[in-house]
Structures are given as C-alpha cells and as structure tokens.
Design a protein around this motif. Structure first.
Motif, PDB file in Angstrom:
ATOM      1  N   GLU A  98      -7.673   8.436  -0.073  1.00 22.24           N
ATOM      2  CA  GLU A  98      -7.810   9.515  -0.792  1.00 22.24           C
ATOM      3  C   GLU A  98      -6.532  10.224  -1.285  1.00 22.24           C
ATOM      4  O   GLU A  98      -6.652  10.636  -2.452  1.00 22.24           O
ATOM      5  CB  GLU A  98      -8.589  10.534   0.091  1.00 22.24           C
ATOM      6  CG  GLU A  98      -9.764  10.151   0.365  1.00 22.24           C
ATOM      7  CD  GLU A  98     -10.698  11.148   1.427  1.00 22.24           C
ATOM      8  OE1 GLU A  98     -10.309  12.278   1.502  1.00 22.24           O
ATOM      9  OE2 GLU A  98     -11.654  10.818   1.917  1.00 22.24           O
ATOM     10  N   LYS A  99      -5.518  10.221  -0.647  1.00 16.26           N
ATOM     11  CA  LYS A  99      -4.099  10.786  -1.182  1.00 16.26           C
ATOM     12  C   LYS A  99      -3.295   9.688  -1.639  1.00 16.26           C
ATOM     13  O   LYS A  99      -3.357   8.539  -1.286  1.00 16.26           O
ATOM     14  CB  LYS A  99      -3.536  11.513   0.071  1.00 16.26           C
ATOM     15  CG  LYS A  99      -4.353  12.769   0.608  1.00 16.26           C
ATOM     16  CD  LYS A  99      -4.533  13.687   0.048  1.00 16.26           C
ATOM     17  CE  LYS A  99      -5.194  14.830   0.500  1.00 16.26           C
ATOM     18  NZ  LYS A  99      -5.597  15.920  -0.264  1.00 16.26           N
ATOM     19  N   ILE A 100      -2.335  10.121  -2.540  1.00 16.36           N
ATOM     20  CA  ILE A 100      -1.375   9.221  -3.067  1.00 16.36           C
ATOM     21  C   ILE A 100      -0.624   8.712  -1.973  1.00 16.36           C
ATOM     22  O   ILE A 100      -0.158   7.490  -1.939  1.00 16.36           O
ATOM     23  CB  ILE A 100      -0.779   9.713  -4.205  1.00 16.36           C
ATOM     24  CG1 ILE A 100      -1.635  10.130  -5.414  1.00 16.36           C
ATOM     25  CG2 ILE A 100       0.536   8.954  -4.737  1.00 16.36           C
ATOM     26  CD1 ILE A 100      -0.794  10.957  -6.448  1.00 16.36           C
ATOM     27  N   GLY A 101      -0.223   9.569  -0.916  1.00 12.78           N
ATOM     28  CA  GLY A 101       0.426   8.824   0.341  1.00 12.78           C
ATOM     29  C   GLY A 101      -0.372   7.676   0.996  1.00 12.78           C
ATOM     30  O   GLY A 101       0.327   6.781   1.400  1.00 12.78           O
ATOM     31  N   ASP A 102      -1.635   7.806   0.987  1.00  8.45           N
ATOM     32  CA  ASP A 102      -2.256   6.606   1.309  1.00  8.45           C
ATOM     33  C   ASP A 102      -2.173   5.525   0.741  1.00  8.45           C
ATOM     34  O   ASP A 102      -1.969   4.385   1.278  1.00  8.45           O
ATOM     35  CB  ASP A 102      -3.889   6.936   1.569  1.00  8.45           C
ATOM     36  CG  ASP A 102      -4.119   8.375   2.543  1.00  8.45           C
ATOM     37  OD1 ASP A 102      -3.322   8.556   3.347  1.00  8.45           O
ATOM     38  OD2 ASP A 102      -5.131   9.046   2.029  1.00  8.45           O
ATOM     39  N   LEU A 103      -2.181   5.662  -0.752  1.00  5.97           N
ATOM     40  CA  LEU A 103      -1.962   4.496  -1.511  1.00  5.97           C
ATOM     41  C   LEU A 103      -0.599   3.866  -1.403  1.00  5.97           C
ATOM     42  O   LEU A 103      -0.482   2.705  -1.496  1.00  5.97           O
ATOM     43  CB  LEU A 103      -2.336   5.009  -2.928  1.00  5.97           C
ATOM     44  CG  LEU A 103      -2.512   4.018  -3.984  1.00  5.97           C
ATOM     45  CD1 LEU A 103      -3.705   2.980  -3.770  1.00  5.97           C
ATOM     46  CD2 LEU A 103      -2.893   4.692  -5.459  1.00  5.97           C
TER      47      LEU A 103
END
Length: 394
Positions: free
Chosen positions: A199-204
């Motif tokens: 969901e977050k860019i950090g996850d990506l």
C-alpha cells in the motif's frame, strides 16, 4: 562524483478556480466547481474546499453536487485561462535558463549547475514569489534530483507551498506515501499491488525488481524505479510546433457554400483529431481563402483552449461568412489551428455533457485503429467520398 541535479516542478494551484477568483474575489474560500451543467456536465477543475467533500476532476457535475451541494458551479470564462498561462510562462521564460512547459499550468525547470553561483532553492523561491506577486495566482513547487520526486514534492507542498527533497533523502520522502501518489500509476496497477499487501511506497521499496517484472512485465522496472526515486529523464526545452494547418486547391473554382462548409468540416475534424493524438489544444483558429486571381485572405479569432470539433466547426463557418465575398469563386481553402500547448484535459473544459466526451474518446480510438475518417461527421464523409472525384485535389 557528479553533482546532484536540481529539478524544479511548478504547478499553479487549482488553476482555473484561481483565475476565476482573481476576477471575482467573492469566490475565495468557497467550494467552487468549474465545468458543465448540473444535468450532464463534467467537473473540469474544483477548489480545495470542494475537494474536501470528495469532488474530483472528470467527475460528473451531478455527482459532485451530491457530495458538495453548496458548491458554486461556474461554466468557465473562455480566454482567461490561456492568457493567465501565457503571463506565467513569460515570467518563467525571463527568469530561468532551461524549462519545459508540460501543460497550461505545469512546468519543469532545470537549475542543475546553478549551485556554483546561486542557491537553487532560493532561486525557485524567488521565482514563485514573483509569479504570485505579478499574477496574483497561488503556485506551488517541489525541488528534487529527478522529475518524478520533484512532482511528488509539489503535490505534498500544495496548496500554495514549496518543498525541497534533498539528494539522498528521496527514499525516505517517498516511503510513507500511498502508491497512488506515484505519477502514472494507474488504478489497475494499484489494485494489483494492494492484493499483495503493498500500500505504501515504502512497502514497494522492499520488493525485489524480479517480482515486479514477473507480475507486470516491462512495467515492473518502471514501478521499481519510481518507488526508489530513480528518474533520469532530462528537461527538454520543448518549442514544438506552434500551429497545425491543412488546405485544398479545387480543380474548378467553387462558390457553393455547402461545398465550402463541408470541406471546412472535413479539414477541422482532421486537425482536431491530430491535436488530440498529440495531447494538445489550440487557442487560435484561422481560415485561408484564395480567389481565382490568386488574391489571398486570412482571418483568425481567439477561441477557448480546445481540440473539440463542436467548438471549432462553428468557428470556421463563422470565419468563412466574414471573410468570403460570396460573389467571387474560391480556388483554395484552408484551416489553421495555432497557439498550441499541451493539455488534453482541456478538451472537455467547457463541455455540457458526458456523452460528448465519451463520443470523442470512442471516435479517436476507432480512427487510430482503423485510419482517419473511419468515423466522422456526415459533412466530412461527403467530402471524403468526393476525394475520389476529379472535382478537387490537394
């Protein structure tokens, strides 16, 4: 080691609403919708006060008014937006060495190398203040080492703010943002990533590039780079063509108004279709007439920013009536659209119904797939049939 780039992204906040507020200060602080009628219209732009209720661009006006019943709906004032865009462009043109205008209200500026002589962030700050001071329009900017991060910084700085993401801080800046914030990330892609718990860019940022390539193919590398703030695209000063035109010479001189109008319709459809394919709009319309003795006349008029035939065709017909001495047969006729700029979303700026927008999209899809004039107006189709006749050339 190369010095980090200093890319500035500038965006005029709620541009159309801001322009209207200049002329009517009573709109300041109120929920404002620019667009078509409440029956079948579409929202072209809206104020932040309206956005707080969930109103968005391209939303049917009736839906927007259900979300925000007290919103003030304005149909739009034709020439004001183009003129305001030109004012801002002129200020930027005089102030920086390299910029790229990507729409009527959006710019990229490259200040790389300027740090040897000036503070790039201060330069951008001074430019923003100059635009606000000289135009009265609110404006935001983001500065970063790449176009993508600069644009995302601008979005975080809005409304009417500024933000610098320093080199080396890109990933930390991006990490807490939703993946929807990545420019060019479509709904389908987001939904697919959500299914994987991303969901977050950090996850990506934690995902292996090979996984993304396996799921999204070639787009996987694009998604990976965006999430890490990697974007090597240069700022290219796009002069582009400022006009687009077409003309036809008749084998036999013509003074039948129906034939001339049908030819103008056909030409206008052709040019408007090209503009939409190139993601451009025009704010100046002209026709060219040449009589049998080669005497040539042109007449032009300012128009709303558009690439829509239903706005352009009445304009060319009106110009024909003004420019043509109907007692004199015509040897050549032409149409020109000029003062071009990027901005496909302006096509429906003054539209009154959703159906017409969908019709243009469907026509363009069919004509792109099967060739020009596969779908066109009856008048244009009649001329299309005549092109097989030795009556005309061109």
């Amino acid at each position: 080691m190369d010095s980090p780039r200093h890319i500035v992204h500038i965006d005029l906040d709620s541009f159309f609403v801001s322009v209207e507020r200049k002329f009517n200060p009573e709109l300041i602080g109120k929920a404002v919708i620019i667009g078509g009628s409440a029956d079948r219209g579409v929202v072209s732009s809206c104020s932040y006060e309206a956005r707080a209720y969930g109103v968005r661009s391209a939303m049917p006006t009736r839906q927007a008014l259900k979300l925000c019943p007290h919103a003030i709906v304005i149909h739009g004032t034709h020439g004001r937006y183009g003129e305001a865009s030109r004012e801002v462009t002129e200020i930027i043109h005089k102030s920086v060495p390299l910029y790229q205008k990507t729409s009527v209200d959006e710019f990229y500026i490259d200040l790389s190398g300027m740090e040897r002589f000036h503070n790039p962030y201060q330069l951008a700050t001074d430019l923003r203040q100059r635009v606000i001071r000289e135009t009265g329009l609110p404006i935001s900017f983001g500065m970063a080492s790449s176009r993508t991060v600069a644009k995302m910084a601008t979005n975080q700085a809005k409304p009417n703010g500024q933000l610098w993401v320093k080199a080396g801080e890109e990933k930390d800046f991006l990490a807490p943002l939703n993946i929807r914030k990545i420019p060019g990330m479509g709904e389908h892609t987001c939904q697919k990533l959500y299914q994987y718990g991303i969901e977050k860019i950090g996850d990506l940022q934690k995902v292996n590039i090979k996984f993304l390539q396996a799921v999204f193919g070639k787009a996987g590398a694009y998604i990976y780079n965006k999430a890490h703030g990697i974007d090597e695209r240069e700022i290219v000063e796009h002069t582009g063509r400022k006009s687009i035109s077409t003309e036809t010479t008749f084998h036999n001189d013509v003074k039948d108004i129906r034939t001339l109008e049908n030819m103008l319709v056909s030409m206008t459809e052709e040019l408007a279709g090209k503009l939409r394919r190139e993601n451009k709009v025009s704010s100046c319309l002209a026709i060219k007439l040449r009589y049998a003795n080669f005497e040539t006349h042109t007449l032009q008029q300012k128009i709303p920013l558009t690439a829509a035939e239903h706005i352009l065709i009445p304009g060319v017909k009106n110009l024909l009536k003004k420019a043509w001495n109907q007692h004199r047969p015509i040897r050549l006729i032409g149409v020109r659209l000029s003062d071009l700029c990027a901005g496909s979303y302006q096509i429906n700026l003054f539209e009154d119904n959703e159906e017409r927008i969908r019709l243009y999209q469907a026509m363009d899809t069919i004509n792109f797939k099967f060739g020009e004039k596969t779908v066109c107006r009856a008048a244009g189709m009649e001329i299309g049939a005549r092109t097989f006749n030795p009556f005309m050339k061109g």
